[in-house]
Design a protein around this motif. Structure first.
Motif, short mmCIF file in Angstrom:
data_model
loop_
_atom_site.label_atom_id
_atom_site.label_comp_id
_atom_site.label_asym_id
_atom_site.label_seq_id
_atom_site.Cartn_x
_atom_site.Cartn_y
_atom_site.Cartn_z
N GLY A 149 -8.09 17.32 58.12
CA GLY A 149 -8.80 17.81 56.94
C GLY A 149 -8.28 19.16 56.49
N LYS A 150 -7.42 19.78 57.32
CA LYS A 150 -6.85 21.05 56.89
C LYS A 150 -5.61 20.78 56.07
CE LYS A 150 -8.27 24.36 60.31
NZ LYS A 150 -7.80 25.32 61.27
N GLY A 151 -5.36 21.59 55.14
CA GLY A 151 -4.14 21.42 54.38
C GLY A 151 -4.09 22.41 53.26
N GLN A 190 -11.45 27.97 59.45
CA GLN A 190 -11.20 27.19 58.25
C GLN A 190 -9.79 27.46 57.75
OE1 GLN A 190 -13.56 28.33 54.84
NE2 GLN A 190 -12.33 27.00 53.55
N CYS A 191 -9.10 26.39 57.38
CA CYS A 191 -7.79 26.58 56.78
C CYS A 191 -7.99 27.03 55.35
CB CYS A 191 -7.01 25.27 56.80
SG CYS A 191 -5.53 25.34 55.79
N THR A 192 -7.28 28.10 54.97
CA THR A 192 -7.43 28.57 53.60
C THR A 192 -6.17 28.31 52.78
OG1 THR A 192 -6.96 30.77 54.48
CG2 THR A 192 -9.24 30.25 53.99
N GLY A 193 -5.37 27.39 53.27
CA GLY A 193 -4.25 26.92 52.46
C GLY A 193 -3.20 27.96 52.17
N CYS A 194 -2.65 28.57 53.23
CA CYS A 194 -1.69 29.65 52.98
C CYS A 194 -0.31 29.13 52.63
CB CYS A 194 -1.60 30.56 54.20
SG CYS A 194 -0.65 29.86 55.55
N GLY A 195 -0.09 27.85 52.86
CA GLY A 195 1.23 27.31 52.55
C GLY A 195 2.04 26.96 53.79
N SER A 196 1.61 27.50 54.95
CA SER A 196 2.40 27.30 56.16
C SER A 196 2.29 25.89 56.72
CB SER A 196 2.00 28.31 57.23
OG SER A 196 2.23 29.61 56.75
N SER A 197 1.41 25.09 56.13
CA SER A 197 1.31 23.71 56.62
C SER A 197 2.57 22.91 56.28
CB SER A 197 0.07 23.03 56.05
OG SER A 197 0.13 23.05 54.65
N VAL A 198 3.46 23.47 55.45
CA VAL A 198 4.71 22.75 55.17
C VAL A 198 5.51 22.50 56.45
CG1 VAL A 198 5.05 23.54 52.80
CG2 VAL A 198 5.94 24.91 54.69
N GLY A 223 1.66 23.20 64.69
CA GLY A 223 0.74 24.27 65.07
C GLY A 223 -0.68 24.02 64.61
N ILE A 224 -1.36 25.09 64.34
CA ILE A 224 -2.79 25.02 64.06
C ILE A 224 -3.10 24.25 62.78
CG2 ILE A 224 -2.91 27.20 62.76
CD1 ILE A 224 -5.57 27.63 64.51
N CYS A 225 -2.19 24.26 61.83
CA CYS A 225 -2.44 23.55 60.57
C CYS A 225 -2.61 22.06 60.83
CB CYS A 225 -1.30 23.73 59.58
SG CYS A 225 -0.45 25.28 59.69
N LYS A 226 -2.06 21.61 61.96
CA LYS A 226 -2.08 20.17 62.22
C LYS A 226 -3.22 19.76 63.13
CE LYS A 226 1.11 17.70 64.03
NZ LYS A 226 2.35 17.30 64.69
N TYR A 245 4.81 34.87 60.91
CA TYR A 245 4.97 33.98 62.07
C TYR A 245 4.03 32.78 62.02
CZ TYR A 245 7.79 37.71 64.09
OH TYR A 245 8.77 38.65 64.32
N ARG A 246 3.38 32.57 60.88
CA ARG A 246 2.48 31.42 60.79
C ARG A 246 3.26 30.12 60.88
NH1 ARG A 246 -2.66 32.21 57.00
NH2 ARG A 246 -3.31 34.24 57.79
N PRO A 247 2.69 29.03 61.25
CA PRO A 247 1.35 28.93 61.80
C PRO A 247 1.31 29.21 63.30
CG PRO A 247 2.31 26.76 61.58
CD PRO A 247 3.33 27.73 61.08
N VAL A 248 0.10 29.39 63.80
CA VAL A 248 -0.06 29.61 65.24
C VAL A 248 0.41 28.39 66.00
CG1 VAL A 248 -1.77 29.75 67.07
CG2 VAL A 248 -1.91 31.30 65.13
N ASN A 283 -10.60 32.99 59.61
CA ASN A 283 -9.34 32.75 60.30
C ASN A 283 -9.03 31.26 60.37
OD1 ASN A 283 -10.09 31.48 62.88
ND2 ASN A 283 -11.16 33.41 63.29
N CYS A 284 -7.77 30.97 60.73
CA CYS A 284 -7.29 29.59 60.68
C CYS A 284 -8.13 28.65 61.54
CB CYS A 284 -5.85 29.51 61.17
SG CYS A 284 -4.68 30.35 60.12
N ARG A 285 -8.76 29.18 62.57
CA ARG A 285 -9.49 28.28 63.45
C ARG A 285 -10.85 27.92 62.84
NH1 ARG A 285 -8.13 30.45 68.80
NH2 ARG A 285 -6.17 29.31 68.70
S1 SF4 Z 1 -2.00 26.34 56.38
FE1 SF4 Z 1 -4.10 26.81 56.96
S2 SF4 Z 1 -4.24 26.57 59.18
FE2 SF4 Z 1 -2.06 26.63 58.61
S3 SF4 Z 1 -1.53 28.78 58.89
FE3 SF4 Z 1 -2.08 28.54 56.74
S4 SF4 Z 1 -4.27 29.02 56.63
FE4 SF4 Z 1 -3.76 28.74 58.81
#
Ligand code: SF4
Lengths: 231, 623
Positions: B618-620, B599-607, B611-614, B281-284, B595-597
């Motif tokens: 500096g997150k991506g 630090q973003c660890t680049g899970c791929g959901s920023s595509v 949500g939180i990735c945005k 269900y990412r991202p938040v 956790n995402c808040r």
């Molecule tokens: S891309 Fe980063 S901020 Fe977005 S869901 Fe994945 S880890 Fe969290």
């Protein structure tokens, strides 16, 4: 203000139990924005009291309940608001202000039912009725918390009429009801089976009216005599 | 055909109101006035299905369209099924009581694997061929969605197509495409091809799967050009603007969650490594407090419910929790409505909140340490320490709570006996905290319930490659824990799960197309309502595996290589396989991931660009 209202529940809504009916009304009052007074204490409960539980499978045109409201309403406005918030199949048909302190449940003494049946053997309805009425005692077994108990229902059957045709028919009966000596339609049927030996199956039960007793008459619970402050 | 239900039937079954409909807020339309009839099927009994928020949302969204009528269908309980089969009554929808095989689209929601035999049973009761390949123009399209659809392969033979991800938008696109197809009077296969063009739609019959000699998958490829090689899940970008039903149906009979469910956000920032929901269900994406308060108010007015519950994967992680709950409390107190606050981390603020929200009962408090030792909690990335737990329960005991539930999991990667003992030690610690609480403050009669589930490794989690413990291994661990807990304290009650159910869940969570045969066979052997203890029949299941020549251990207990083509590798849930591999390696090393808040660890959901990735510049995607 305290309002006593009569309501009906039709065939389509008869497949829910008493607790479901209670919850249905609690939610309907909330939707209607009719503010129900709540009990004090640890677990505040809305003040809605039903005259008699409605078992699953029973339709009715004569149920009653008391509700304590935090504000005053015109009775017709009350009915209008409540009915707009009730689902199809359940309807409040009459409302009266009550100043009585008596618990509505304690007023109920009788109920009139129409009970439909299928009889396995063709038999004459009049002879069934007169057989039942001629008995001195009709002993059935009533389930209680401590097992089964013998129970004579004959004195608690006040009236029977009926009609039948080709093995199907109905009884119109006035039975003792309420907190003491409650005779449910099933129990009445049990009694008919026992004293006539006829294999008879109940197909439908409908409560026509709940009654209290005053001045030697059976009266609906919205009768003035039950609404006034007790002397 | 309209089904006739009378006293002869309804007075014979348990809870007849499961079948009668007519509830407050049920949508009434004339089916002859619409273009598309949609049967929304929940493959479990009414009380379970009516507790499901997703169904309420889609019911509402579909019925907002004047050209569509969505009706509800639940699995008839066994008593009703028997009568239906004896009397030739087909599966029917609650709204019109018309038989489901007359509908245009039959949609199932897949919430748990153990409901799959009910899907087959419902198709059978509806008189719809169970195999997609056997359906023709006279039959409805059978579609499915929900969390289990992220590995839809075990149902590939039965479902015409799947909606991957969140359904609110895609379901409308399906209806549009269907109307167009129906008007054009084309072949059934034409619609499937059209559907495959909709982003997020997966049509299993348009993909070929080939296998290696060792039974693993060689290749998954589309049958022809124009069919996407990868299907990416759909998500709702802006939760504030997503349609949320206020006029939800209010059942007459009690259901599992019989209250207003207010969804605060989707997704979870945490990334606990066993938790599929935390990844798929990412991202938040949060709703703003204003929107939530309006929805709460609307729902209260339109339903009359006496209780409202916050819904999310982790209530405490909502960013405006303090302000929002205070406002919400005003609303609920005024109207004498209960507020329930699930999955809340206990601290001084929240305990105060709970005191206010639930004046009535001090129901049990739930904690989910998930593992017994810090080492193992690090492995699963459960960012909670022993100290967190003991200080929380201390607050709870001092606040008068005396009923605590502790949730754990067994069979986690790298788990040893020490970790199992750790569960008992932690439970004992909780008991000690209680007895160290001043007598004046604590309530009498401590009850600590320890529940230990068996890990079911799920697709799209860092444990997706992990071989599940065997039933025997689970059993030994359960006996060990039982013994330790018995010695620890008499106030502890231990609940464990049937490991045999977890085995089947593991097979169907990670199975490929070939396990579909087992499902069908198990259904033929009489399996249904497998999620219900009283109907779960392990022997029938094992017979089904044997009859079909399929080894459950291959799917459940085998640890896969990273290089293996997984049955769901043509589906894209946002989280990248690279990220999951990285997380898996970190797990084995016991390294936690923020956790995402934090630090973003680049899970791929920023595509998805939302949500939180945005929210934090500096997150991506990490390289
Ligand atoms: S891309 Fe980063 S901020 Fe977005 S869901 Fe994945 S880890 Fe969290």
């Amino acid at each position: 203000m305290k309002i006593r209202f009569r309501f009906e529940r039709s065939e389509e809504l008869k497949y829910i139990g008493h607790l479901d009916v209670m919850r249905l009304f609690e939610r309907a009052f909330k939707r209607a924005e009719l503010p129900v007074a709540h009990s004090q204490g640890f677990n505040p409960r809305p003040h809605i009291v039903f005259a008699q539980p409605m078992p699953l499978g029973l339709s009715s045109s004569g149920e009653f309940a008391d509700v304590e409201l935090e504000k005053r309403y015109e009775l017709n406005i009350f009915l209008e608001k409540l009915n707009a918030a009730l689902p199809d199949g359940i309807k409040a048909v009459d409302a009266r202000e009550s100043t009585s302190n008596r618990n509505i449940m304690s007023i109920v003494e009788a109920a009139r039912y129409r009970i439909d049946f299928n009889a396995m053997q063709s038999s004459d309805i009049d002879s069934i009725i007169s057989k039942v009425l001629s008995e001195k005692r009709i002993i059935v077994f009533k389930k209680t918390k401590s097992g089964e108990k013998e129970f004579d229902i004959r004195p608690l059957i006040y009236e029977i009429t009926g009609e039948a045709n080709d093995g199907t028919g109905f009884f119109n009966v006035l039975l003792s009801s309420g907190q003491h000596n409650n005779v449910r339609p099933e129990l009445f049927f049990e009694g008919v089976r026992i004293c006539t030996g006829i294999d008879i199956e109940m197909t439908k039960m409908h409560r026509i009216m709940l009654y209290g007793r005053a001045e030697n008459k059976w009266l609906p619970l919205t009768d003035e005599r039950f609404l006034q402050r007790d002397l | 055909m309209r089904v006739q239900l009378d006293d002869k039937i309804l007075m014979k079954v348990e809870k007849p109101a499961r079948y009668t409909g007519g509830e407050w807020n049920m949508v009434v339309k004339n089916p002859r006035d619409v273009d598309v009839r949609f049967a929304f099927c929940f493959p479990d009994v009414y009380e379970v299905g009516m507790s499901h928020l997703g169904m309420k949302i889609l019911y509402h969204i579909l019925n907002k369209r004047s050209d569509t009528y969505c009706e509800r269908v639940f699995a008839p309980w066994v008593d009703m099924e028997k009568i239906m089969r004896d009397e030739g009554i087909p599966l029917f929808a609650l709204e019109t009581k018309e038989s489901v095989n007359e509908f245009d689209i039959v949609g199932f929601t897949l919430q748990y694997e153990m409901s799959y035999t009910n899907v087959l049973n419902m198709l059978d009761l509806a008189g719809i061929p169970k195999l997609s390949a056997e359906r023709n123009k006279t039959h409805p399209f059978v579609i499915a969605g929900g969390p289990c659809a992220c590995n839809p392969e075990p149902l590939a033979d039965f479902i015409d197509f799947f909606a991957i991800g969140e359904g609110e938008e895609v379901i409308l696109e399906i209806i549009d495409a269907y109307k167009e197809w129906k008007a054009a009077g084309r072949d059934r296969s034409e619609f499937l091809k059209k559907a495959a063009e909709i982003p997020g739609i997966y049509v299993p019959s348009l993909y070929n799967i080939s296998y290696k000699e060792d039974n693993t998958i060689l290749k998954i490829e589309p049958v022809n050009a124009g069919i996407p090689e990868k299907v990416r899940k759909r998500i709702i970008k802006d939760m504030d603007r997503a349609d949320f039903p206020e006029n939800i149906i209010v059942p007459f009979i009690g259901t599992v969650h019989d209250r207003i469910m207010l969804e605060m956000f989707r997704g979870c920032i945490r990334g606990c490594r066993f938790c599929q929901a935390g990844f798929i269900y990412r991202p938040v994406r949060e709703k703003t407090p204003e929107v939530l308060l309006n929805q709460a108010k609307g729902a209260i007015e339109k339903t009359g419910y006496e209780e409202i519950s916050l819904v999310s994967l982790s209530t405490s992680d909502y960013s405006c929790l303090t302000n929002f709950t205070q406002e919400l409390l005003k609303l609920t107190e005024e109207r004498k409505i209960n507020l329930s606050l699930p999955s809340l981390r206990i601290d001084n603020f929240t305990i105060d909140l709970m005191e206010k929200a639930q004046k009535v009962r001090k129901s049990g408090l739930t904690f989910a340490p998930e593992a017994g030792t810090q080492r193992l909690r690090d492995v699963i990335n459960k960012g909670i320490t022993q100290n967190d737990i003991t200080s929380s329960v201390k607050i709870a005991f001092e606040g008068g709570w005396n009923n605590v539930k502790l949730y754990f999991m067994m069979g986690l990667p790298t788990e040893t006996e020490e970790d199992i003992e750790g569960i008992a030690n932690l439970a004992k610690e909780v008991v000690d905290v209680y007895y160290n609480t001043p007598r004046k403050k604590r309530a009498k009669g401590l009850k600590v319930t320890v529940s230990a589930a068996c890990l079911v490794p799920k697709p799209f989690t860092p444990f997706q490659w992990f071989g599940q413990d065997t039933v025997e291994e689970f059993h030994n661990k359960q006996m060990l824990l039982k013994d330790k807990l018995r010695k620890a304290s008499r106030s502890i009650i231990y609940n464990w799960h049937d490991a045999r159910v977890s085995l089947l869940e593991a097979v169907f969570a990670r199975g490929d197309r070939r396990v579909g045969k087992v499902l069908l066979r198990a259904w033929q052997n009489g399996c249904r309502f497998d999620a219900w203890n009283e109907f779960f029949n392990f022997d029938s299941w094992m017979e089904a595996f044997e009859e079909e020549g399929i080894d459950p251990a291959f799917y459940a207990n085998r640890t896969r290589e990273f290089s293996e083509v997984l049955p769901w590798s043509h589906l894209d849930m946002g989280v990248s396989q690279k990220f999951l591999q990285r997380e898996c390696k970190r797990a084995y090393k016991g390294i936690t991931t923020p956790n995402c808040r934090v630090q973003c660890t680049g899970c791929g959901s920023s595509v998805f660009g939302t949500g939180i990735c945005k929210t934090d510049p500096g997150k991506g995607e990490e390289a």
